[in-house]
Write a protein that holds these residues in place. Structure first.
Motif, short mmCIF file in Angstrom:
data_model
loop_
_atom_site.label_atom_id
_atom_site.label_comp_id
_atom_site.label_asym_id
_atom_site.label_seq_id
_atom_site.Cartn_x
_atom_site.Cartn_y
_atom_site.Cartn_z
N ASN A 22 -17.02 -3.72 -49.50
CA ASN A 22 -16.29 -3.81 -48.23
C ASN A 22 -15.85 -2.42 -47.79
O ASN A 22 -15.30 -1.65 -48.58
CB ASN A 22 -15.08 -4.73 -48.39
CG ASN A 22 -14.47 -5.12 -47.05
OD1 ASN A 22 -14.20 -4.28 -46.20
ND2 ASN A 22 -14.26 -6.41 -46.86
N ILE A 23 -16.10 -2.09 -46.50
CA ILE A 23 -15.77 -0.75 -46.01
C ILE A 23 -14.28 -0.48 -46.06
O ILE A 23 -13.86 0.68 -46.04
CB ILE A 23 -16.29 -0.55 -44.57
CG1 ILE A 23 -15.58 -1.51 -43.60
CG2 ILE A 23 -17.79 -0.73 -44.51
CD1 ILE A 23 -15.90 -1.23 -42.14
N SER A 91 -14.73 -12.46 -42.40
CA SER A 91 -14.03 -11.78 -43.49
C SER A 91 -13.21 -10.61 -42.95
O SER A 91 -12.08 -10.36 -43.40
CB SER A 91 -15.03 -11.28 -44.53
OG SER A 91 -15.97 -10.38 -43.94
N GLU A 92 -13.75 -9.88 -41.95
CA GLU A 92 -13.02 -8.76 -41.37
C GLU A 92 -11.83 -9.25 -40.53
O GLU A 92 -10.80 -8.58 -40.46
CB GLU A 92 -13.95 -7.91 -40.50
CG GLU A 92 -15.05 -7.19 -41.27
CD GLU A 92 -14.49 -6.17 -42.24
OE1 GLU A 92 -13.38 -5.65 -41.99
OE2 GLU A 92 -15.16 -5.89 -43.25
N THR A 146 -5.85 1.86 -39.00
CA THR A 146 -7.08 2.50 -38.52
C THR A 146 -8.31 1.76 -39.02
O THR A 146 -9.23 1.46 -38.26
CB THR A 146 -7.13 3.96 -38.98
OG1 THR A 146 -6.00 4.66 -38.44
CG2 THR A 146 -8.40 4.64 -38.52
N VAL A 147 -8.33 1.45 -40.30
CA VAL A 147 -9.48 0.79 -40.90
C VAL A 147 -9.66 -0.61 -40.31
O VAL A 147 -10.78 -1.06 -40.05
CB VAL A 147 -9.32 0.71 -42.43
CG1 VAL A 147 -10.45 -0.09 -43.04
CG2 VAL A 147 -9.28 2.11 -43.02
N ALA A 148 -8.54 -1.30 -40.06
CA ALA A 148 -8.62 -2.64 -39.50
C ALA A 148 -9.19 -2.64 -38.09
O ALA A 148 -9.67 -3.67 -37.61
CB ALA A 148 -7.24 -3.28 -39.49
N SER A 149 -9.16 -1.48 -37.42
CA SER A 149 -9.65 -1.38 -36.05
C SER A 149 -11.07 -0.86 -35.95
O SER A 149 -11.63 -0.77 -34.85
CB SER A 149 -8.73 -0.45 -35.23
OG SER A 149 -7.39 -0.88 -35.29
N LEU A 150 -11.68 -0.52 -37.09
CA LEU A 150 -13.01 0.10 -37.06
C LEU A 150 -14.04 -0.84 -36.44
O LEU A 150 -14.90 -0.41 -35.67
CB LEU A 150 -13.44 0.49 -38.47
CG LEU A 150 -12.70 1.66 -39.13
CD1 LEU A 150 -13.28 1.94 -40.50
CD2 LEU A 150 -12.77 2.89 -38.26
#
Length: 248
Positions: A22-23, A91-92, A146-150
Motif C-alpha cells: 500500500n502506497i 480500501s483507499e 497529504t497521503v490520504a489526498s494522493l
C-alpha cells in the motif's frame, strides 16, 4: 512544510509500487523522514527553515521521479501527480476515513498545545510543553493528510487543498477555531462542486477541485467584509471624503 511533504512522499509512493505494498506506508515514512531532515538541517546549521524546506522537498521529489522512471511506470506517475477521485478504490476510502478520524481527534485533543507551540514557541517552552514532540506530531498529521489526498488530487495539487481553503478562511476571521471550521468547509465545498463540474464537463477531477477552491479564495480576497480589496477601497474612499468634508 505542506508543499515540502506533498512532494517528498513521491519516492515512498514509488518504492511502495515497486514492493507491491500500500502506497500509504511508504509515503508516510518518506514524508516523516523529510520533515525530520528539514528540522535537523535548520537546527544544526545556519540554513533557515524555508531554505531547508526547498532543499529537501526538491531532492525527495527528484529521487521519486528517478525511481519511477527506472520502473518505467509513466501511467502511475501521471496518476500520482494529478490524482483521479473517480478511481479511488474502496480500501483507499477506508484509509482516508481512518486518517480523517485520527487527524480530527488529534486536533481536538491537542488544540491548545498546537496553538501555543505554533504561534509562540517561547511561551510554550516556558509552560514546559515539549515543542519538538508537538512539532513532529503536527508533521505526522500533515503527512497522513497529504497521503490520504494522493488518490484524489495528486501530489502536485494536494498542496493547493492544504493552503487555499485555509487562506480563504484567514481572510474572513481572526479566530483560529472558527478559521479551522471555515477552512474545512471550504475544502468540502470545493471538492463537491469541483467533482460535479468534473463529471458534467468531462474535466480532470483534481485540477477542477483546485480551480473551485481558488475561485472561493478570489471571492474572499475581493469581497471579504474586513479584508476584501473591494470593501477596503470603499472604506478608504469614504474616509477620504470625510477628511475632505472636515477640512472644508
Amino acid at each position: 512544510m505542506g508543499d515540502a511533504i506533498s512532494h517528498a512522499v513521491l519516492p515512498g509512493v514509488a518504492i511502495s509500487y515497486m514492493l507491491g505494498i500500500n502506497i500509504f506506508y511508504g509515503a508516510v515514512v518518506t514524508g516523516l523522514l523529510t520533515a525530520i531532515a528539514i528540522g535537523f538541517i535548520s537546527q544544526n546549521s545556519r540554513i533557515k527553515d524555508d531554505t531547508s524546506i526547498g532543499i529537501m522537498f526538491t531532492a525527495a521529489f527528484a529521487v521519486g521521479i528517478i525511481v519511477i522512471t527506472l520502473l518505467q511506470s509513466s501511467t502511475d506517475l501521471y496518476h500520482i501527480l494529478f490524482g483521479n477521485v473517480l478511481a479511488v478504490p474502496t480500501s483507499e476510502m477506508w484509509m482516508t476515513l481512518i486518517v480523517t478520524v485520527v487527524v480530527l481527534l488529534s486536533v481536538y485533543l491537542f488544540f491548545k498545545e498546537l496553538l501555543v507551540t505554533t504561534f509562540d514557541p517561547t511561551m510554550s517552552a516556558a509552560y514546559g510543553l515539549p515543542n519538538k514532540i508537538i512539532h513532529y506530531l503536527l508533521m505526522a498529521l500533515l503527512t497522513m493528510s497529504t497521503v490520504a489526498s494522493l488518490q484524489t488530487v495528486g501530489i502536485v495539487l494536494v498542496v493547493a487543498m492544504l493552503i487555499t481553503p485555509a487562506a480563504t478562511a484567514y481572510l474572513l476571521t481572526n479566530r483560529l477555531g472558527l478559521m479551522v471550521f471555515l477552512a474545512a468547509g471550504f475544502g468540502v465545498v470545493a471538492s463537491i462542486v469541483g467533482l460535479y463540474f468534473s463529471f458534467s464537463y468531462n474535466l480532470a477531477s483534481g485540477p477542477t477541485i483546485v480551480v473551485v477552491a481558488s475561485t472561493l479564495f478570489a471571492l474572499a480576497f475581493f469581497l471579504s467584509p474586513k479584508q476584501g480589496v473591494l470593501w477596503r477601497s470603499i472604506r478608504a474612499r469614504k474616509k477620504r471624503a470625510l477628511i475632505i468634508q472636515s477640512d472644508s
